[in-house]
Design an enzyme around this catalytic site. Structure first.
Site, PDB file in Angstrom:
ATOM      1  N   ASP A 216      43.845  47.123  48.876  1.00  0.00           N
ATOM      2  CA  ASP A 216      44.423  48.111  47.968  1.00  0.00           C
ATOM      3  C   ASP A 216      45.954  48.011  48.026  1.00  0.00           C
ATOM      4  OD1 ASP A 216      44.385  50.020  45.980  1.00  0.00           O
ATOM      5  OD2 ASP A 216      43.574  51.625  47.205  1.00  0.00           O
ATOM      6  N   ASP A 217      46.663  49.111  48.101  1.00  0.00           N
ATOM      7  CA  ASP A 217      48.119  49.081  47.956  1.00  0.00           C
ATOM      8  C   ASP A 217      48.810  48.617  49.237  1.00  0.00           C
ATOM      9  OD1 ASP A 217      48.224  50.165  45.279  1.00  0.00           O
ATOM     10  OD2 ASP A 217      47.659  52.087  46.164  1.00  0.00           O
TER      11      ASP A 217
END
Length: 395
Positions: A216-217
């Site tokens: 993800d981020d």
């Protein structure tokens, strides 16, 4: 005597009964060392010498230096019952993955002042069991973050390896004056939502010289979710991320939880490899919040990106919690972005809230931009930027 520096008291966890063998839980010894520091007026140090320290979650205290020495590893317990159930964040009104409360973090504390963790060692959340339980739908609460401070002032993480978080890895929530420096933050690419560093409703944050390789981020600046975020109304502001290397994650993001606003953020001199996007904004109808004065300077796409730039104002799923809460993305400046991506960029902006993108010296080798409802100015850019003000134009 005048002019002689006072020695900081040191509490060695081994002196309080820690085994450091990686099998016996050392939680009581760790808590005893922290409590001994809490009883001392002024600055104090808790020392983890070389060894493996298996532990349930523990809270720190103010004016504390936590020295995790080279060769020392703090290992998060894999026993679900060791993690306390705590209240939702006030700006989320939920744990995040589901309604209701959440599991508390492995390492952290609330309302702390002047806390530093450093020393060259490792914090390992041993998150694989949590990832499996999440994927199999076996959890009743949101997974624990790995390192999380709430309402803190003067928080420093430096020179550590922080890995295998059950959920988000480093999460300063409603904090001021935070530094994350020269840390390596990792998790398996298949791990669900193990964001690297997520400043959330926090101010005066510096992230520098870090290597981040998670799922993800890589980095995501946040400020609360929907109605609760707007009611809490504490923005993230004055944030700088510089000289970081981002690998196999989703670049330098804002959102999608940005309902309290995000202001004055600078991303500069960062390098991305195999990321989904380098410049990323995520939000949607019903989020609300204003993102303004965001600067991307001299960032590089080394290899393997899907897009150099991605604004996604259709990111949220389901009906909006409040259809009139319209997010705004404005005063965004991208100056110096070079490299290779499958597509230069994709602007998916709302017709009722066109977004702003000002580009200078942007050269991305890849397919042309796709644009919906975006405005601004572009100078010295390849490929040519496709500004348009009509729904779906440029698609």
């Amino acid at each position: 005597a005048a002019g002689v520096a006072q020695q900081v008291p040191v509490q060695n966890v081994l002196d309080f009964g820690a085994t450091g063998n990686g099998h016996t839980k050392d939680t009581d010894a760790i808590n005893a060392a922290i409590a001994a520091c809490a009883d001392i007026e002024g600055e104090c140090e808790v020392l983890f010498p070389e060894g493996q320290y298996l532990t349930a979650p523990f809270n720190l205290t103010s004016y504390l230096n936590v020295v995790i020495s080279e060769g020392a590893e703090i290992l998060g317990s894999e026993d679900e019952e060791d993690y306390p159930i705590v209240a939702p964040f006030p700006s989320y009104c939920q744990g995040r993955e589901m309604d209701g409360p959440r599991y508390g973090p492995l390492v952290g504390g609330n309302n702390l002042t002047n806390v530093a963790l450093y020393g060259g060692g490792t914090i390992d959340g041993q998150g694989a069991k949590w990832w499996r339980m999440h994927d199999d739908g076996l959890l009743n609460y949101t997974r624990p973050r790995l390192v999380e401070f709430m309402y803190g002032e003067g928080i420093v993480l430096e020179g550590l390896t922080i890995k295998n978080s059950p959920f988000w890895t480093i999460h300063p929530y409603s904090c001021n004056d935070v530094v994350v420096r020269n840390c390596t933050v990792t998790a398996l690419a298949s791990s669900p939502n193990t964001d690297g560093i997520d400043p959330d409703s926090s101010t005066n944050v510096l992230v520098e010289d870090c290597t981040i390789a998670v799922s993800d981020d890589c980095i995501s600046v946040k400020s609360g979710l929907d109605y609760c975020g707007r009611q809490y109304d504490v923005a993230s502001a004055n944030i700088t991320v510089r000289r970081c290397v981002l690998i196999n994650c989703d670049g330098l993001a804002i959102g999608s939880e940005m309902s309290g606003g995000v202001y004055n953020v600078t991303f500069e001199d960062n390098e991305a490899r195999f990321v989904e996007d380098l410049v990323r904004f995520k939000t949607g109808r019903g989020r609300g919040g204003v993102v303004s004065d965001v600067f991307y300077r001299n960032n590089t796409l080394k290899v393997g990106a899907e897009r150099g730039i991605h604004y996604d104002m259709y990111y949220t799923s389901g009906p909006p919690t409040n259809a009139t809460a319209t997010p705004v993305i404005q005063n965004v400046f991208i100056d110096g972005l070079h490299g290779v991506a499958a597509m230069a960029g994709y602007y998916e902006c709302l017709p009722e809230s066109p977004c702003e993108a000002n580009l200078k010296d942007v050269d991305i080798v890849g397919l042309p931009y796709r644009c919906q409802n975006v405005y601004g100015n572009a100078t010295d850019c390849k490929p040519r930027m496709c500004y348009c003000h009509e729904p779906n134009c440029g698609v």
